[in-house]
Design a protein around this motif. Structure first.
Motif, PDB file in Angstrom:
ATOM      1  N   UNK A  35      57.231  62.434  77.724  1.00 24.75           N
ATOM      2  CA  UNK A  35      58.507  62.155  78.581  1.00 24.75           C
ATOM      3  C   UNK A  35      59.350  63.461  78.095  1.00 24.75           C
ATOM      4  N   UNK A  36      60.457  63.699  78.780  1.00 19.31           N
ATOM      5  CA  UNK A  36      61.264  64.653  78.915  1.00 19.31           C
ATOM      6  C   UNK A  36      62.672  64.280  79.297  1.00 19.31           C
ATOM      7  N   UNK A  37      63.524  64.229  78.210  1.00 19.24           N
ATOM      8  CA  UNK A  37      63.339  64.108  76.706  1.00 19.24           C
ATOM      9  C   UNK A  37      62.743  63.200  76.249  1.00 19.24           C
ATOM     10  N   UNK A  38      62.087  63.148  75.064  1.00 16.76           N
ATOM     11  CA  UNK A  38      61.087  62.190  74.581  1.00 16.76           C
ATOM     12  C   UNK A  38      61.905  61.005  74.016  1.00 16.76           C
ATOM     13  N   UNK A  39      61.388  59.912  73.885  1.00 16.45           N
ATOM     14  CA  UNK A  39      62.004  58.759  73.485  1.00 16.45           C
ATOM     15  C   UNK A  39      61.274  58.257  72.019  1.00 16.45           C
ATOM     16  N   UNK A  40      62.055  57.269  71.586  1.00 11.92           N
ATOM     17  CA  UNK A  40      61.335  56.594  70.232  1.00 11.92           C
ATOM     18  C   UNK A  40      60.540  55.567  71.002  1.00 11.92           C
ATOM     19  N   UNK A  41      59.337  55.447  70.173  1.00  8.90           N
ATOM     20  CA  UNK A  41      58.293  54.669  70.484  1.00  8.90           C
ATOM     21  C   UNK A  41      57.858  53.483  69.463  1.00  8.90           C
ATOM     22  N   UNK A  42      57.839  52.341  69.515  1.00 11.86           N
ATOM     23  CA  UNK A  42      57.335  51.301  68.483  1.00 11.86           C
ATOM     24  C   UNK A  42      56.011  50.650  69.049  1.00 11.86           C
ATOM     25  N   UNK A  43      54.889  51.081  68.207  1.00  8.65           N
ATOM     26  CA  UNK A  43      53.484  50.353  68.543  1.00  8.65           C
ATOM     27  C   UNK A  43      53.526  49.026  67.447  1.00  8.65           C
ATOM     28  N   UNK A  44      52.932  47.912  68.429  1.00  3.44           N
ATOM     29  CA  UNK A  44      53.098  46.854  67.363  1.00  3.44           C
ATOM     30  C   UNK A  44      51.728  46.079  67.565  1.00  3.44           C
ATOM     31  N   UNK A  45      51.193  45.276  66.394  1.00  8.76           N
ATOM     32  CA  UNK A  45      49.977  44.591  66.629  1.00  8.76           C
ATOM     33  C   UNK A  45      50.169  43.212  66.679  1.00  8.76           C
ATOM     34  N   UNK A  46      49.332  42.282  67.307  1.00  7.97           N
ATOM     35  CA  UNK A  46      49.800  40.892  67.177  1.00  7.97           C
ATOM     36  C   UNK A  46      48.268  40.130  67.562  1.00  7.97           C
ATOM     37  N   UNK A  47      48.347  39.175  66.861  1.00  9.12           N
ATOM     38  CA  UNK A  47      47.001  38.379  66.905  1.00  9.12           C
ATOM     39  C   UNK A  47      47.273  36.962  67.101  1.00  9.12           C
ATOM     40  N   UNK A  48      46.185  36.162  67.406  1.00  5.81           N
ATOM     41  CA  UNK A  48      46.289  34.641  67.560  1.00  5.81           C
ATOM     42  C   UNK A  48      46.475  34.086  66.105  1.00  5.81           C
ATOM     43  N   UNK A  49      46.409  32.834  66.331  1.00  4.56           N
ATOM     44  CA  UNK A  49      46.534  32.049  64.944  1.00  4.56           C
ATOM     45  C   UNK A  49      45.256  31.531  64.027  1.00  4.56           C
ATOM     46  N   UNK A  50      44.242  32.053  64.734  1.00  2.43           N
ATOM     47  CA  UNK A  50      42.804  31.671  63.979  1.00  2.43           C
ATOM     48  C   UNK A  50      42.776  32.612  62.651  1.00  2.43           C
ATOM     49  N   UNK A  51      42.759  31.751  61.465  1.00  2.00           N
ATOM     50  CA  UNK A  51      42.706  32.437  60.125  1.00  2.00           C
ATOM     51  C   UNK A  51      41.587  33.602  60.046  1.00  2.00           C
ATOM     52  N   UNK A  52      41.934  34.535  59.319  1.00  2.74           N
ATOM     53  CA  UNK A  52      41.046  35.676  59.125  1.00  2.74           C
ATOM     54  C   UNK A  52      41.222  35.873  57.554  1.00  2.74           C
ATOM     55  N   UNK A  53      39.742  36.116  57.105  1.00  2.00           N
ATOM     56  CA  UNK A  53      39.889  36.535  55.705  1.00  2.00           C
ATOM     57  C   UNK A  53      38.392  36.942  55.359  1.00  2.00           C
ATOM     58  N   UNK A  54      38.369  38.387  55.259  1.00  2.00           N
ATOM     59  CA  UNK A  54      37.204  39.015  55.125  1.00  2.00           C
ATOM     60  C   UNK A  54      37.304  40.071  54.134  1.00  2.00           C
ATOM     61  N   UNK A  55      36.485  41.008  53.959  1.00  2.00           N
ATOM     62  CA  UNK A  55      36.122  41.926  52.783  1.00  2.00           C
ATOM     63  C   UNK A  55      37.449  42.942  53.085  1.00  2.00           C
ATOM     64  N   UNK A  56      37.961  43.113  54.428  1.00  2.00           N
ATOM     65  CA  UNK A  56      38.668  44.228  54.812  1.00  2.00           C
ATOM     66  C   UNK A  56      40.202  43.830  55.007  1.00  2.00           C
ATOM     67  N   UNK A  57      40.135  42.419  55.455  1.00  2.00           N
ATOM     68  CA  UNK A  57      41.473  41.833  55.755  1.00  2.00           C
ATOM     69  C   UNK A  57      41.713  40.589  55.232  1.00  2.00           C
ATOM     70  N   UNK A  58      42.693  40.198  54.495  1.00  2.00           N
ATOM     71  CA  UNK A  58      43.290  38.932  53.696  1.00  2.00           C
ATOM     72  C   UNK A  58      44.000  38.028  54.804  1.00  2.00           C
ATOM     73  N   UNK A  59      44.374  38.688  55.975  1.00  2.00           N
ATOM     74  CA  UNK A  59      45.456  37.953  56.715  1.00  2.00           C
ATOM     75  C   UNK A  59      45.437  38.487  57.980  1.00  2.00           C
ATOM     76  N   UNK A  60      46.110  37.646  59.208  1.00  2.00           N
ATOM     77  CA  UNK A  60      46.193  38.054  60.543  1.00  2.00           C
ATOM     78  C   UNK A  60      47.182  39.465  60.143  1.00  2.00           C
ATOM     79  N   UNK A  61      48.274  38.972  59.678  1.00  2.00           N
ATOM     80  CA  UNK A  61      49.302  40.013  59.452  1.00  2.00           C
ATOM     81  C   UNK A  61      48.651  41.382  59.050  1.00  2.00           C
ATOM     82  N   UNK A  62      47.731  41.531  57.881  1.00  2.00           N
ATOM     83  CA  UNK A  62      47.219  42.546  57.625  1.00  2.00           C
ATOM     84  C   UNK A  62      46.198  43.352  58.741  1.00  2.00           C
ATOM     85  N   UNK A  63      45.578  42.612  59.536  1.00  2.00           N
ATOM     86  CA  UNK A  63      44.769  42.931  60.745  1.00  2.00           C
ATOM     87  C   UNK A  63      45.699  43.388  61.538  1.00  2.00           C
TER      88      UNK A  63
END
Length: 253
Positions: free
Chosen positions: A160-188
């Motif tokens: 865009x001209x002029x450019x704007x501030x942009x926020x990218x956000x991630x969201x999950x459902x409430x099914x728990x996750x815990x594996x070798x990579x992520x210990x919570x939905x928040x982390x994912x």
């Protein structure tokens, strides 16, 4: 010859009371004009009224002469004008965002992505919602190779001209996750936002200083997690294009 009768003289009426009475009326008139001026949103008109009445009054100091600008008498007099300008700026900003929204909606229709991508224009800015099942595999944070091109095309829509501030956000459902990579939905959710943003910023036309990433896990659902369709809606990535003058630090969403 009859003697002429002496003409009876009319007693002189004391009219000295008229002077203080006239002064009192003048002061009352001045008071009403001042009160009117203080309630009026047009300070310039009030100055003109004050000048006109001062010019018509003679003797002594004009009752409407102020030793300071009218704004100092009541700063709120100018506030409506400032608020009007801010409102006009806001409307213009919303119009510009709506034009960006039209461009993105045309892209969605062209790529037949209705139901997968959607846009919403709010006071917080232009929100672009991307369901996670077109970007990520279940429990994964890396954008699928088959969907990298989609992310790159979306990056072009954010130029865009002029450019704007942009926020990218991630969201999950409430099914728990815990594996070798992520210990919570928040982390994912955080890593999904970051990895998606990385692809966006491969576009040299975008300024990385204007981008930020957030992760909310399951804590900002848009639907009930009690059904499969609701959980699908909650698993998403959002791109919020902010109004001019608003930064990611100011935005608390």
């Amino acid at each position: 010859m009859a003697k002429r009768r002496k003409k009876k003289e009319t007693p002189h009426v004391d009219e000295s009371w008229l002077i203080p009475y006239a002064d009192l009326l003048t002061l009352l008139l001045a008071l009403f004009i001042i009160l009117f001026g203080m309630s009026s949103i047009d300070a310039q008109k009030f100055r003109q009224l004050a000048s006109a009445f001062n010019a018509s009054l003679t003797g002594g100091t004009g009752v409407l002469e102020f030793p300071y600008p009218i704004e100092d008498l009541d700063p709120s007099i100018t506030e409506p004008e400032e608020e009007k300008e801010e409102e006009l700026d806001k409307l213009e900003d919303q119009h510009q965002l709506s034009e960006v929204q039209k461009k993105i909606n045309a892209y969605i229709d062209e790529k037949n992505l209705n139901g997968k991508l959607q846009t919403t224009l709010t006071d917080e800015g232009l929100l672009i919602t991307i369901l996670d099942d077109i970007l990520f595999d279940s429990g994964k944070a890396n954008v699928r190779s088959s969907d990298v091109q989609l992310a790159r095309e979306i990056s072009q829509l954010l130029v865009m001209n002029p450019p704007r501030n942009v926020v990218v956000s991630g969201h999950t459902d409430n099914v728990p996750i815990k594996n070798a990579q992520f210990d919570s939905n928040w982390h994912l959710s955080v890593m999904r936002a970051v990895n998606f943003m990385k692809i966006l910023l491969e576009n040299d036309q975008l300024d990385p200083k204007l981008f930020s990433a957030k992760g909310f896990g399951e804590f900002k659902p848009v639907a009930s997690n009690d059904t499969a369709s609701g959980r699908q809606k909650n698993r998403r990535v959002e791109i919020l294009v902010l109004p001019y003058g608003i930064t990611a630090e100011n935005n608390q969403n």
